[in-house]
Design a protein around this motif. Sequence first.
Motif, PDB file in Angstrom:
ATOM      1  N   LEU A 386      52.510  85.104  44.148  1.00 57.11           N
ATOM      2  CA  LEU A 386      53.961  84.932  44.145  1.00 57.11           C
ATOM      3  C   LEU A 386      54.267  83.618  44.854  1.00 57.11           C
ATOM      4  N   TRP A 387      54.883  82.680  44.155  1.00 52.92           N
ATOM      5  CA  TRP A 387      55.204  81.390  44.751  1.00 52.92           C
ATOM      6  C   TRP A 387      56.434  81.516  45.639  1.00 52.92           C
ATOM      7  N   VAL A 388      56.344  80.940  46.816  1.00 55.18           N
ATOM      8  CA  VAL A 388      57.439  80.982  47.792  1.00 55.18           C
ATOM      9  C   VAL A 388      58.390  79.829  47.504  1.00 55.18           C
ATOM     10  N   ASN A 389      59.613  80.185  47.164  1.00 53.05           N
ATOM     11  CA  ASN A 389      60.632  79.191  46.807  1.00 53.05           C
ATOM     12  C   ASN A 389      61.740  79.174  47.857  1.00 53.05           C
ATOM     13  N   PRO A 390      62.304  77.996  48.172  1.00 52.68           N
ATOM     14  CA  PRO A 390      63.194  77.845  49.336  1.00 52.68           C
ATOM     15  C   PRO A 390      64.541  78.540  49.148  1.00 52.68           C
ATOM     16  N   ARG A 391      65.140  78.871  50.298  1.00 51.54           N
ATOM     17  CA  ARG A 391      66.488  79.456  50.256  1.00 51.54           C
ATOM     18  C   ARG A 391      67.546  78.360  50.146  1.00 51.54           C
ATOM     19  N   ALA A 413      56.920  82.329  39.018  1.00 49.69           N
ATOM     20  CA  ALA A 413      57.248  80.953  38.615  1.00 49.69           C
ATOM     21  C   ALA A 413      57.544  80.094  39.841  1.00 49.69           C
ATOM     22  N   ARG A 414      57.199  78.826  39.753  1.00 49.55           N
ATOM     23  CA  ARG A 414      57.441  77.898  40.857  1.00 49.55           C
ATOM     24  C   ARG A 414      58.865  77.363  40.772  1.00 49.55           C
ATOM     25  N   GLY A 415      59.548  77.350  41.910  1.00 53.10           N
ATOM     26  CA  GLY A 415      60.885  76.789  41.981  1.00 53.10           C
ATOM     27  C   GLY A 415      60.869  75.358  42.471  1.00 53.10           C
ATOM     28  N   PRO A 416      62.053  74.748  42.622  1.00 54.61           N
ATOM     29  CA  PRO A 416      62.124  73.370  43.125  1.00 54.61           C
ATOM     30  C   PRO A 416      61.745  73.296  44.595  1.00 54.61           C
ATOM     31  N   PHE A 417      61.272  72.127  44.999  1.00 52.20           N
ATOM     32  CA  PHE A 417      60.850  71.920  46.384  1.00 52.20           C
ATOM     33  C   PHE A 417      62.049  71.962  47.331  1.00 52.20           C
ATOM     34  N   GLY A 418      61.832  72.492  48.537  1.00 47.34           N
ATOM     35  CA  GLY A 418      62.867  72.517  49.550  1.00 47.34           C
ATOM     36  C   GLY A 418      62.278  72.819  50.914  1.00 47.34           C
ATOM     37  N   LEU A 419      63.096  72.679  51.941  1.00 49.37           N
ATOM     38  CA  LEU A 419      62.673  72.897  53.323  1.00 49.37           C
ATOM     39  C   LEU A 419      63.507  73.999  53.958  1.00 49.37           C
ATOM     40  N   VAL A 462      63.372  83.579  58.471  1.00 49.05           N
ATOM     41  CA  VAL A 462      63.593  83.297  57.053  1.00 49.05           C
ATOM     42  C   VAL A 462      62.869  84.365  56.249  1.00 49.05           C
ATOM     43  N   ARG A 463      63.509  84.839  55.174  1.00 45.70           N
ATOM     44  CA  ARG A 463      62.880  85.847  54.337  1.00 45.70           C
ATOM     45  C   ARG A 463      62.862  85.388  52.890  1.00 45.70           C
ATOM     46  N   TYR A 464      61.798  85.797  52.221  1.00 42.43           N
ATOM     47  CA  TYR A 464      61.606  85.475  50.813  1.00 42.43           C
ATOM     48  C   TYR A 464      61.393  86.797  50.071  1.00 42.43           C
ATOM     49  N   GLU A 465      62.266  87.079  49.114  1.00 38.84           N
ATOM     50  CA  GLU A 465      62.211  88.351  48.413  1.00 38.84           C
ATOM     51  C   GLU A 465      61.620  88.188  47.024  1.00 38.84           C
ATOM     52  N   SER A 567      60.907  74.290  66.754  1.00 45.11           N
ATOM     53  CA  SER A 567      61.296  74.749  65.420  1.00 45.11           C
ATOM     54  C   SER A 567      60.122  74.543  64.481  1.00 45.11           C
ATOM     55  N   MET A 568      60.129  75.326  63.404  1.00 44.11           N
ATOM     56  CA  MET A 568      59.080  75.237  62.381  1.00 44.11           C
ATOM     57  C   MET A 568      59.777  75.085  61.032  1.00 44.11           C
ATOM     58  N   THR A 569      59.446  74.033  60.323  1.00 51.20           N
ATOM     59  CA  THR A 569      60.024  73.784  59.003  1.00 51.20           C
ATOM     60  C   THR A 569      58.992  74.151  57.939  1.00 51.20           C
ATOM     61  N   ILE A 570      59.355  75.104  57.098  1.00 52.03           N
ATOM     62  CA  ILE A 570      58.463  75.578  56.041  1.00 52.03           C
ATOM     63  C   ILE A 570      58.733  74.787  54.765  1.00 52.03           C
ATOM     64  N   GLU A 571      57.683  74.247  54.196  1.00 52.10           N
ATOM     65  CA  GLU A 571      57.783  73.584  52.899  1.00 52.10           C
ATOM     66  C   GLU A 571      57.606  74.637  51.806  1.00 52.10           C
ATOM     67  N   ALA A 572      58.617  74.786  50.951  1.00 49.25           N
ATOM     68  CA  ALA A 572      58.582  75.812  49.913  1.00 49.25           C
ATOM     69  C   ALA A 572      58.916  75.195  48.564  1.00 49.25           C
ATOM     70  N   GLY A 573      58.566  75.924  47.516  1.00 47.27           N
ATOM     71  CA  GLY A 573      58.827  75.440  46.171  1.00 47.27           C
ATOM     72  C   GLY A 573      57.780  74.457  45.688  1.00 47.27           C
ATOM     73  N   ASP A 574      57.792  74.180  44.413  1.00 47.13           N
ATOM     74  CA  ASP A 574      56.891  73.213  43.785  1.00 47.13           C
ATOM     75  C   ASP A 574      55.425  73.574  43.983  1.00 47.13           C
TER      76      ASP A 574
END
Length: 584
Positions: A386-391, A413-419, A462-465, A567-574
């Motif tokens: 499951l690809w993790v896509n940003p909120r 499916a992969r979503g667009p990149f985000g932080l 942060v949560r990813y559903e 703080s921790m910035t998660i790179e998600a998407g793409d």
Amino acid sequence: MAFSLPRSHRWLPGACAVLGALACAAPVQAQQLIGCRDATPAEAAFYSTPVIMPGVISPRDGTCYVKDLRITTHDGLKLTANVFLPAGATSGVAGGQKFPGVVYISSWALTDSFEYLGQQARMARDGYISVAYTTRGFWGSEGVISVASEGDIRDVSTAIDFMQAFTPVDAARIGTAGISYGAGMSLLASARDKRIRALAALSGWGNLSDQLFGNQVPNPTWTAVLLGSGQLLGRMDPAVVSMSRETLNPDATPEQAAAAMAWAVPRSPSAVVNQINANQPAVFIGKNWQDDMFSPNSTLALFEKLTTPKRISLQPGIHGSIELGAAMFDKPNLVWDQAHRWFDRYLKGVPNGIDAEPKVRLTTKFGNVNETLSTWPAPELKRNVLWVNPRGPVRYDWSCWCMKGLVGSMNPARGPFGLDTINNALDTTATTGPLPVLSVTAETIGLPVINHQDSILRDQGVRYEGPVLSQGMKIRGAPQVQLRVRPSQKRGMLVAYLYDVDALGWGTLITHGARAVHWATPGQSIDFSFDLNAIAYDVAPGRKLALVFDTADHLYGAPVRWGEAFSMTIEAGDGVSALTIPSR
């Protein structure tokens, strides 16, 4: 019949003082020195158990229990011990018959005087000799607690020597068994002593480094339990206390962390797995899913590398909780019953079929579904990615008349990149359990850790559903988090929680894991992948998975001082971040 022990023998000096008049009533042949006397008519009338009447042959089954023994180690220490003898081995007279034997090694902070009496009695009824001893530094055993040191491992061999010298044990049919501390030392000793032909290691560890500082995260809850009990019921080596506290120190240097890891290497069965494989003992392992002291991941990694006859049993429970009661009181028990069959097959040669059964037996969390897998890693399992896509930012979307930015997604499916950035200003409601140790204990009796997903603070979590599962999912193994993050400073942490979420947003905790960084370059993107704790859990149809991250949990030691912000910035998407779930 009575028996005597020569005062000059190097394992039992002063045996008459230790065992009393029974030990010195009459001489016997040297090759069998531990024996018991027949019960008097009055004793036979009121006989209950061997433990209640030590030194007396049971008029019911012919077994006997001898307590308050002393084993002298290679370096002159005295370890407390006891012996259980089966019918035919209790007379103290050498008759030529030989019996299989098992050495039981005490758990951390426990003692031979009570820990394994139930299992020893059971084994004696089934024709086994058993010796149980208390490891050095605990209770009446001399020395200091050095945690599976060279001396500790040599003590296992000395206990086998003792069994061979003082009982009619068959030297070709000797095994070892232990819970927790005793489990780890059973495995370590099997790498050194070829006389160990079978063993049962229950609630042990594979790699001690993983438990001390796995993913650069210490375990303050269980470290406190170990140090506290060790100092209360034994004599801790000051170096062990110092090293343990150093792993909890967020200001520890890389050199100090490396030293702690180096200390753990020779104490890890995974480091000697090649020697274990060379000696070919038959290895039975029992492991509990919610063992937060020694996680199942480390044990499964060790099991994978074993090329010996092997079997593992995985079931719900915290550290030692499934095995300990049955060890003391000989009650029906899934794990010990399998261990008993294992010893029957490999020490007695009984063709009971356990060697032909699948190598992995498991029970699911909460559902109590029993299953088998052919081996580990299991070819029956598949990988679900499951690809993790940003909120993204909080916003109102007129296309759906809904708020967005509150939750990210997990999709095939992969979503667009985000932080997605979170900070440690506050903890969130996501937790491994509100009450240390007690919450996870409640899980084992069917009371889950529950959290409403909307209560998780957005700035600190942060949560990813994932999508609603039309067919459910049978999770088997360790979910893997593929992740890239940008720490705001050189040290920080993410704690991950995997939830089973219903239609109303209530999530049941499935499993969890954490990773920290101590010496990062602030703002630089780094790989931050890690595994969650292995589990067997069935997600019902109509529910969905949620992966939640925050920065703090009582089970995982913080990499920063109190009040220190990060703080921790998660790179998600793409396709940058993903959750991979093993299932069948």
